[in-house]
Design a protein around this motif. Structure first.
Motif: not given
Lengths: 229, 805
Positions: B295-310
């Motif tokens: 989870f901690l490693g995967g959430r670093q990908c949050a910065s490159v993902i845009t979901l529903w404009g978010i």
């Protein structure tokens, strides 16, 4: 006893598992209708000899002849085909397919050979009757006794009318009464159809059903009738 | 020692302890129950750690399943805090339209929106003009930029510095003075800037504020979002649980032999079950740690993902402490529960014989009840129109969707049994497969249930999103048939509009540009707020007015009445140029008399149409004083040539130079497309990963089964059975439950998607290629499992299995 007129004969068989020699220059022969008991202590190479004779495994050296064929020179596919048509097998634990009924188990070798289901099951039913297990034809192996299961295995081995039956400790998991019954049925049926039987066992009472005994010890064979070959 | 003798210390058994008088010494009391649990669990964990290769493989598989489950749950439980953080930053930096505008002071600033769109991507823009030396600053900014300068987000700076941003640099012609900090951004990929105007900003173009930040309360998640979240969690968690159930069974044969040995030395059945649970607990604790790391490693990908404009920062993806504690307790407990459940009906005897309960006939009634109840909850909602977003409806919707999905998983075992029970005949490979499933379809069906739920959920969500996206696409396509852009901004006088029109007409790609100043007015009679009182006036040159209406003649100073909407405006009537839109509107009236020389004109396009204004009066600039109107706006219609590259971007740049606060209304870009596409892509990726996970579970259970049957396989090989016969048998045995499961998933997924779309009063649209793709992937799983099962199958078709010594 010379291999003259023999149905299945082996010369100079050698087989090792790693550094351990299982067979060391073994010679063997069997004639149609003959029952030969292969005896020996545990780990002596009896099963290895049976597997080489049946073409299940290839020896490291030596030849196995079956009729006009040199088994050791055939491809795996040809040997498999030969086993489907000419050989039958009975193992210690039967090894019936647990999800098939007794009838379907016995019919299986015929179906593997291309026989249609109805004809295969008709022939299978005959053998079940002969081996006195017709009453459980629709039961699965998990629902029958060990003795019944082994008789079904014998029926399966004989349904294709093989020329050679290989039986590896066929009564090893049975009590003496059931064991005798199975051996009687196996040897009688084989002799009736003039099939040869290679009977691997470590029990003398089982070997008593044979026409001839050979002993395997330390990878070598001694024919109890003919002395050391 | 007889295996039947109870263990020492259990009471009721024999003991060699004798006292001095020859009497037996009293036996020590039995260990407390919790002590037995702890001891046996610990032993199980030790056995798992030292259980050899197969033990470690099982532990690793259990850990992998638990890790995935933990990561999914942590991600799901992060959604509320993620949204709170996102909304919090959104509100903390905003204050458009402060309730009570303060007077100008040292700590006030004029502030306005200059949002724009570049190649379909929204760029948030804010323009400021401080009144004094100590203006307020928004989060992420240490001080406001100087005149003609701007602070930009890192993503916008990157775009401006790139070749693709050349046109945008022309539009945002401020000097970049620095970047905005994370506290001032919604996410790392946000495109936003804050610039200072070189000219004063005036009302009504701008607002005066003395602080940034608005009070807000987190709105409850809307029902469709709740349902989507629940369906996604169910669709993802079910395969994970199924994988877990499969992995705890890995190496079962050896484990049962080990447990039989323990039984031989006196362990009872509950003890063996606790020990088995301890083995699962070891794997699940490892999985808990691995899941946290994932989870901690995967959430670093949050910065490159845009979901529903978010788009959010990795630190936003943070579950609450309560959720973490619950997951840390519940997931290992679930793993132990799955182990115990898997052992129901299995009794390990001291002699190693494992007796199973006779196969239980699967009952249909309760399996059917789940989806039926789910449908009963959903169908009335579909019939209600319009949808009412109430808590009760939300619960009904979520519960109905969940029951329908879980009902699919419950129905599958019955369906498999019902179908295979009726199959007979066929070649040997088919017969072996069908018989195998008839005898025991449990493990294959369990694994396939995961596929069924995942595919059904994915199809339902995909159908819902496709329908909604298609609705927007149709609306935009309708509106965007003509290559036209509309702009509007505040108007001061006609020369301003003329200059704007001149600039727009000179823009590359523009084929025509029209513009008027529009304003509202009202009759002086009647109740304030009544719509019948209001009228609209367009002010423009004769050339511009002729594009709107037919008139006999026109010169500056003329005024025309169109009679649109049946208004009774007549020459000489008195109107209010600053209409009050409610009784409490404090605007003071500016009365004006319609000149008696006003003539009639006929509108060229009198009927209703999207975006078309019904002008009641048309006036030339000299006919009326524009400054007397309350809120006059300049309205432009620009036609462009689609074949001119970036014509739309050139127009937007011109508009920004005319008035950076100008707004655009057009159907050129459909912002919903990117939103829905991002979610659908994510869904597809999730479905693929889930199916691969299930495929891995199927392979494990297939290989396990082959291993348990290795002696039988050797026997069949001895009989000369062709390898292809058994290979096909493996394929049929996998294919039958998967095909049935996919059929069920398709039906349920489409039904659920249709119900949801009907609920939202949206036309049902099925994206057949994607639906076919998902079911095709499910079919690919069959081939994948079969192909990877063949090498171990052939390895086991060897004479080694025949050796009894």
């Amino acid at each position: 006893m010379t291999p003259e007129g023999s149905l299945l004969a082996a010369e100079g068989l050698r087989k090792s598992y790693g550094a351990t020699p299982a067979l060391d220059g073994v010679e063997f022969s069997i004639h149609p209708g003959e029952v030969v008991a292969v005896m020996g202590p545990s780990g002596s190479g009896k099963s290895t000899l049976l597997h080489c004779l049946a073409g299940i495994i290839s020896p490291d050296a030596g030849t196995v002849r079956y009729g006009p064929h040199t088994l050791t020179g055939l491809s795996d596919a040809r040997r498999s085909a030969l086993r489907r048509t000419d050989f039958g097998f009975v193992f210690q634990f039967g090894q019936l397919v647990p999800e098939l009924t007794a009838l379907e188990n016995v019919a299986l070798p015929l179906r593997l050979n291309g026989t249609k289901r109805k004809e295969a099951e008709r022939q299978a039913r005959e053998w079940l009757e002969r081996l006195e297990v017709e009453s459980v034809h629709d039961r699965r192996p998990g629902e029958i006794s060990g003795g019944q299961g082994q008789r079904i295995a014998v029926a399966r081995a004989l349904v294709t009318r093989p020329r050679v039956v290989f039986a590896d400790e066929p009564t090893g998991a049975l009590d003496s009464l059931n064991g005798e019954r199975v051996l009687n049925l196996l040897t009688d049926a084989a002799r009736e159809s003039n099939a040869a039987v290679v009977l691997v066992t470590h029990e003398a009472r089982v070997a008593a059903y044979s026409d001839r005994e050979i002993v395997v010890r330390d990878g070598k064979v001694k024919d109890m009738l003919a002395g050391l070959i | 020692m007889s295996p039947l003798r109870p263990r020492a210390g259990r009471g009721g058994g024999h003991s060699d302890d004798r006292g001095a008088g020859g009497d037996r010494a009293p036996r020590p009391p039995a260990s407390p129950r919790t002590g037995a649990w702890a001891r046996d669990l610990a032993m199980g964990m030790r056995l798992a750690a030292g259980g050899g290769r197969e033990g470690w493989i099982r532990t690793a598989l259990t850990a992998a399943g638990v890790a995935l489950g933990v990561a999914v749950l942590l991600l799901g439980s992060s959604v509320p805090t993620l949204m709170d953080s996102w909304h919090g930053r959104e509100k903390a930096r905003e204050n458009m339209g402060q309730a009570h505008q303060p007077p100008p002071a040292d700590d006030t600033v004029r502030y306005t929106s200059t949002d724009t769109v570049f190649h379909g991507v929204s760029i948030r823009g804010r323009l400021v003009r401080p009144d004094g030396a100590h203006p307020p600053v928004p989060p992420g900014v240490r001080q406001l930029p100087g005149p003609g300068r701007m602070l930009v987000s890192p993503a916008l700076k990157e775009l401006l510095d790139s070749p693709e941003g050349a046109l945008l640099r022309e539009r945002l012609d401020y000097r970049v003075a620095g970047t905005i900090g994370d506290e001032g951004l919604l996410g790392p990929r946000e495109l936003t800037y804050l610039a200072q105007s070189t000219t004063p900003l005036t009302a009504p173009d701008s607002y005066r504020i003395d602080h940034f930040g608005k009070d807000w309360h987190a709105p409850p998640m809307r029902a469709p979002a709740v349902v989507l979240l629940i369906m996604t969690c169910v669709a993802l968690m079910t395969p994970v649980l199924v994988f877990l159930g499969t992995s705890v069974r890995f190496g079962n044969e050896r484990r049962e032999r080990r447990l039989a040995a323990l039984r031989l030395v006196g362990a009872d059945v509950p003890t063996t079950r606790r020990i088995a649970s301890g083995e699962a607990l070891f794997g699940s604790l490892l999985g808990l740690v691995a899941g946290g790391a994932l989870f901690l490693g995967g959430r670093q990908c949050a910065s490159v993902i845009t979901l529903w404009g978010i788009n959010v920062f990795p630190s936003d993806v943070a579950p609450g402490p309560l959720a973490v504690a619950l997951i840390a307790v519940l997931v290992p407990t679930a793993a132990v529960a799955v182990t115990l459940f898997a052992q129901r009906g299995v009794t390990v005897e001291p002699l190693g014989i494992v007796r199973n309960r006779p196969p239980v006939r699967r009952r249909l009634w309760w399996r059917l009840a789940l989806p039926v109840v789910g449908a009963l909850l959903l169908v009335p909602l579909a019939r209600e129109s319009p949808w009412r977003d109430t808590p009760f409806n939300t619960v009904r919707l979520a519960a109905g969707a969940m029951l329908l999905l879980l009902g699919v998983a419950a129905l599958l075992p019955w369906l498999v049994d019902a179908v295979v029970g009726r199959l007979h005949g066929g070649p040997v490979s088919w017969q072996l497969a069908v018989r195998r499933l008839q005898l025991n379809s449990g493990s294959a069906t369990r694994a396939v249930s995961g596929i069924t739920v995942a595919v059904a959920g994915a199809i339902a969500i995909h159908t819902l999103l496709t329908g909604m996206q298609a609705g927007f696409a149709q609306a935009y396509a309708e509106s965007g048939k003509l290559p036209r852009i509309g702009l509007w901004g505040n108007a001061h006088d006609w020369p301003q509009v003329q200059r704007a029109l001149t600039a727009l007409r000179a823009t590359p790609g523009v084929t025509a540009a029209r513009g008027t100043i529009d304003a509202g007015l009202s009759h002086t009679t009647g109740r304030p707020g009544s719509t019948d009182r209001f009228a609209t006036i367009a002010i423009g040159s004769c050339a511009e007015l002729r594009t709107l209406a037919r008139m006999d003649s026109c010169r500056d100073g003329d005024l025309f009445l169109t009679g649109a909407r049946g208004h009774t405006l007549t020459p000489g009537a008195t109107v209010d140029l600053t209409p009050r839109y409610s009784e409490h509107d404090p605007v003071r009236p500016h009365l004006w008399k319609i000149p008696t020389a006003a003539r009639d004109a006929r509108l060229r396009h009198p009927g209703p149409a999207p975006g078309r204004v019904h002008y009641d009066l048309l006036a030339t600039p000299a006919a009326v004083d524009i400054g007397r109107f309350g809120y006059p706006t300049a309205e432009y219609q620009i036609d462009f040539d689609r074949d001119t590259p970036d014509a739309v971007e050139h127009i937007r740049t011109t508009a920004a130079h005319i008035d950076p606060t100008m707004n655009e209304f057009s159907a050129v870009d459909n912002p919903h497309d990117a939103q829905y596409s991002s979610v659908r892509d994510g869904l597809f990726a999730g479905a693929v990963i889930t199916l691969l996970l299930i495929g891995s579970g199927l392979i494990i259970s297939t290989v396990e089964q082959l291993h348990e049957r290795r002696r039988l396989l050797s026997t069949l090989d001895a009989y000369g059975t062709r390898r292809s016969t058994l290979g096909w048998s493996v394929l049929w045995q996998t294919a039958l439950p998967v095909v049935l499961g996919l059929g069920l998933a398709l039906g349920c997924g489409l039904a659920l998607g249709t119900l949801l779309l009907t609920m939202l009063d949206t036309a049902v649209t099925v994206d057949l290629p994607v639906v076919a793709g998902m079911t095709g992937i499910g079919g690919g799983v069959i081939l994948f499992v079969t192909a990877l099962s063949l090498p171990p199958l052939w390895r086991m078709m060897r004479p080694e299995g025949l050796r009894t010594e």
